[in-house]
Design an enzyme around this catalytic site. Sequence first.
Site, PDB file in Angstrom:
ATOM      1  CG  HIS A 171       2.974  -2.458  -1.150  1.00 28.42           C
ATOM      2  ND1 HIS A 171       4.393  -1.892  -0.663  1.00 28.42           N
ATOM      3  CD2 HIS A 171       3.160  -3.601  -0.730  1.00 28.42           C
ATOM      4  CE1 HIS A 171       5.224  -2.775  -0.270  1.00 28.42           C
ATOM      5  NE2 HIS A 171       4.280  -3.713  -0.375  1.00 28.42           N
ATOM      6  CG  HIS A 180       9.067   3.943   4.091  1.00 27.95           C
ATOM      7  ND1 HIS A 180       8.286   2.770   3.851  1.00 27.95           N
ATOM      8  CD2 HIS A 180       9.264   4.163   5.357  1.00 27.95           C
ATOM      9  CE1 HIS A 180       7.755   2.630   4.934  1.00 27.95           C
ATOM     10  NE2 HIS A 180       8.354   3.083   5.837  1.00 27.95           N
ATOM     11  CD  GLU A 229       5.858   0.789  -3.581  1.00 29.73           C
ATOM     12  OE1 GLU A 229       6.337   1.835  -3.843  1.00 29.73           O
ATOM     13  OE2 GLU A 229       5.221   0.643  -2.617  1.00 29.73           O
TER      14      GLU A 229
END
Length: 237
Positions: free
Chosen positions: A43, A190, A70
Amino acid sequence: MTKLSVNINKIATLRNSRGGDLPNVVQFAKDAQRFGAEGITIHPRPDERHIRYQDAHDLKPVVFTEYNIEGNPVTSFLDLVLKVKPTQVTLVPDAEDAITSNAGWDTLKHKSFLTDVIKEFQRNGIRTSIFVDPVLKQIEGAKATGTDRIELYTEAFAHQYGLGNKAAIKPYTDSAELANTLGLGVNAGHDLSLDNIQFFKENIPNLLEVSIGHALIAESLYLGIENVIQMYLHKLK
């Protein structure tokens, strides 16, 4: 079968803290896959405070499983993904100063923008996923953008589960069921951990992939990375 994608941002954070190349993120990705990881997630953020844009290029030749990038589709991110061409791109509405992701997309408000971005990625053979909260109208909105998958934002579940509230899974189950009906693939991520991943998996129909980084790396400090990856794979299967 639910695939385990290991997010290696924290490895880059540790590397950057000393300014050198230890630990090496490319070698770590190789090892994670050798230990059984079925995907690698990164990410990158515009300030490159952990994963750097160059890392995304360096990882491409060595990720032989699923490669998931991401991020917020700002211009620099769009350019990066189109050059690297990962297996999947996950669109996340990060603010530039956010410590970590903290909300899903409003797929209704941003429908036009998301639709255009997704079409561009799909034209280049990149599977798309939208990071969303477990809200049914947002799942329907995601479908309208043409995305291939959604990624359920699981922080609220993880927090409530840690307090003993197993009923917190219901909006996620309902969202996954709706997504299945609409023909959307379902990912999640998450704050998923060894403590909650099996319960989550058992209650989410057709869960295709989980992306886990912070907890997995923290657990590995005590238990070892190879062992922890195997523990996740066992709980997911």
